[in-house]
Structure formats: C-alpha cells, structure tokens
Design a protein around this motif. Structure first.
Motif, PDB file in Angstrom:
ATOM      1  N   GLY A 255      29.670  35.029 -22.904  1.00  0.00           N
ATOM      2  CA  GLY A 255      29.110  34.145 -21.893  1.00  0.00           C
ATOM      3  C   GLY A 255      27.722  34.530 -21.441  1.00  0.00           C
ATOM      4  N   LEU A 256      27.280  35.729 -21.774  1.00  0.00           N
ATOM      5  CA  LEU A 256      25.913  36.117 -21.433  1.00  0.00           C
ATOM      6  C   LEU A 256      24.909  35.299 -22.238  1.00  0.00           C
ATOM      7  CD1 LEU A 256      26.426  39.951 -21.136  1.00  0.00           C
ATOM      8  CD2 LEU A 256      26.165  38.297 -19.292  1.00  0.00           C
ATOM      9  N   MET A 257      25.337  34.765 -23.376  1.00  0.00           N
ATOM     10  CA  MET A 257      24.457  33.935 -24.202  1.00  0.00           C
ATOM     11  C   MET A 257      24.791  32.445 -24.104  1.00  0.00           C
ATOM     12  SD  MET A 257      22.289  35.820 -25.584  1.00  0.00           S
ATOM     13  CE  MET A 257      22.175  37.368 -24.756  1.00  0.00           C
ATOM     14  N   LEU A 258      26.047  32.122 -23.934  1.00  0.00           N
ATOM     15  CA  LEU A 258      26.490  30.726 -23.912  1.00  0.00           C
ATOM     16  C   LEU A 258      27.181  30.425 -22.588  1.00  0.00           C
ATOM     17  CD1 LEU A 258      28.068  30.708 -27.465  1.00  0.00           C
ATOM     18  CD2 LEU A 258      25.875  29.732 -26.840  1.00  0.00           C
ATOM     19  N   LYS A 259      26.731  29.386 -21.920  1.00  0.00           N
ATOM     20  CA  LYS A 259      27.286  29.065 -20.598  1.00  0.00           C
ATOM     21  C   LYS A 259      28.742  28.648 -20.673  1.00  0.00           C
ATOM     22  CE  LYS A 259      22.957  27.646 -18.604  1.00  0.00           C
ATOM     23  NZ  LYS A 259      22.137  26.556 -18.147  1.00  0.00           N
ATOM     24  N   TRP A 260      29.115  27.913 -21.711  1.00  0.00           N
ATOM     25  CA  TRP A 260      30.499  27.446 -21.787  1.00  0.00           C
ATOM     26  C   TRP A 260      31.456  28.610 -21.978  1.00  0.00           C
ATOM     27  CZ3 TRP A 260      33.046  28.291 -26.346  1.00  0.00           C
ATOM     28  CH2 TRP A 260      32.261  28.504 -27.490  1.00  0.00           C
ATOM     29  N   CYS A 261      31.016  29.678 -22.644  1.00  0.00           N
ATOM     30  CA  CYS A 261      31.871  30.866 -22.774  1.00  0.00           C
ATOM     31  C   CYS A 261      32.084  31.532 -21.410  1.00  0.00           C
ATOM     32  CB  CYS A 261      31.256  31.868 -23.742  1.00  0.00           C
ATOM     33  SG  CYS A 261      31.475  31.457 -25.463  1.00  0.00           S
ATOM     34  N   ALA A 262      31.053  31.531 -20.599  1.00  0.00           N
ATOM     35  CA  ALA A 262      31.182  32.126 -19.268  1.00  0.00           C
ATOM     36  C   ALA A 262      32.175  31.338 -18.425  1.00  0.00           C
ATOM     37  CB  ALA A 262      29.814  32.175 -18.595  1.00  0.00           C
ATOM     38  N   TRP A 263      32.129  30.012 -18.512  1.00  0.00           N
ATOM     39  CA  TRP A 263      33.080  29.207 -17.749  1.00  0.00           C
ATOM     40  C   TRP A 263      34.497  29.361 -18.287  1.00  0.00           C
ATOM     41  CZ3 TRP A 263      32.185  27.894 -13.118  1.00  0.00           C
ATOM     42  CH2 TRP A 263      30.893  27.602 -12.692  1.00  0.00           C
ATOM     43  N   ILE A 264      34.654  29.517 -19.587  1.00  0.00           N
ATOM     44  CA  ILE A 264      35.991  29.774 -20.157  1.00  0.00           C
ATOM     45  C   ILE A 264      36.504  31.122 -19.672  1.00  0.00           C
ATOM     46  CG2 ILE A 264      37.243  30.213 -22.310  1.00  0.00           C
ATOM     47  CD1 ILE A 264      35.519  28.070 -23.611  1.00  0.00           C
ATOM     48  N   ALA A 265      35.613  32.103 -19.531  1.00  0.00           N
ATOM     49  CA  ALA A 265      36.015  33.420 -19.026  1.00  0.00           C
ATOM     50  C   ALA A 265      36.521  33.316 -17.590  1.00  0.00           C
ATOM     51  CB  ALA A 265      34.832  34.379 -19.107  1.00  0.00           C
TER      52      ALA A 265
END
Length: 105
Positions: free
Chosen positions: A49-59
């Motif tokens: 998620g540090l690179m991709l916003k959607w990964c941060a929201w999934i986290a």
C-alpha cells in the motif's frame, strides 16, 4: 386434540443426550484461523500500500476483519500494530500522491 401414546413413541428416552459444545481447551484445532490470516494479509497489503492506494485500503479492511473476528483473550499488540501499519500506509500513500483514486476500469 390428539392424545399421544407413549407406547407408540419410537424415541428411546435412555438414548437422548444433551448437546455439549466442544471446548477449545481440549481440542485446539477447532480455533478459527481467520483473524491470523487477515492480520497477515493486512501486513502484506500495508507494505504494498505504500505504492498503491487500493492496497492500503485493502489492508485497512483486512485489519478491521481481523479485529472483528478475534477473541477478547488474544493479545492485541500484534493486531493493533497491523491496524496502525495499515492506517499509516493509507496516510503515506495520500501524502505521496494526494490525487483521489482513479477507478481501474
């Protein structure tokens, strides 16, 4: 009203047993692994998620699921660190690029 005759009742009174839920102390394999898996997924998605916003929201989503499915007797330090890591991934991804997320389609 019909009267029931005990002679014609096929149930055997000596075979009726009250249900007892299996305890997790005697059989630890019945423990639900969902909180642990979601905690691990939350940490992995936080790093991505540090690179991709959607990964941060999934986290963040995985951290909420892990918190919701955990038992109150479990140690909350790891869960809270996963939650804080996911929140910091969201904050860092928006500090890096403050533009709103664009839909992938």
């Amino acid at each position: 009203m019909m009267s029931f005759n005990n002679v014609s009742d096929p149930r055997r009174q000596n075979k009726i047993l009250r249900y007892k839920a299996p305890s997790t102390e005697t059989n630890p394999t019945l423990e639900d692994p969902t909180p642990d898996y979601m905690n691990l997924l939350g940490m992995i998605f936080s790093m991505c998620g540090l690179m991709l916003k959607w990964c941060a929201w999934i986290a963040v989503y995985c951290s909420f699921i892990s918190f919701a499915n955990s038992r109150s007797s479990e140690d909350t330090k790891q869960m809270m660190s996963s939650f804080m890591l996911s929140i910091s991934a969201v904050v860092m991804s928006y500090l890096q690029n403050p533009q709103p997320m664009s839909p992938p389609w």
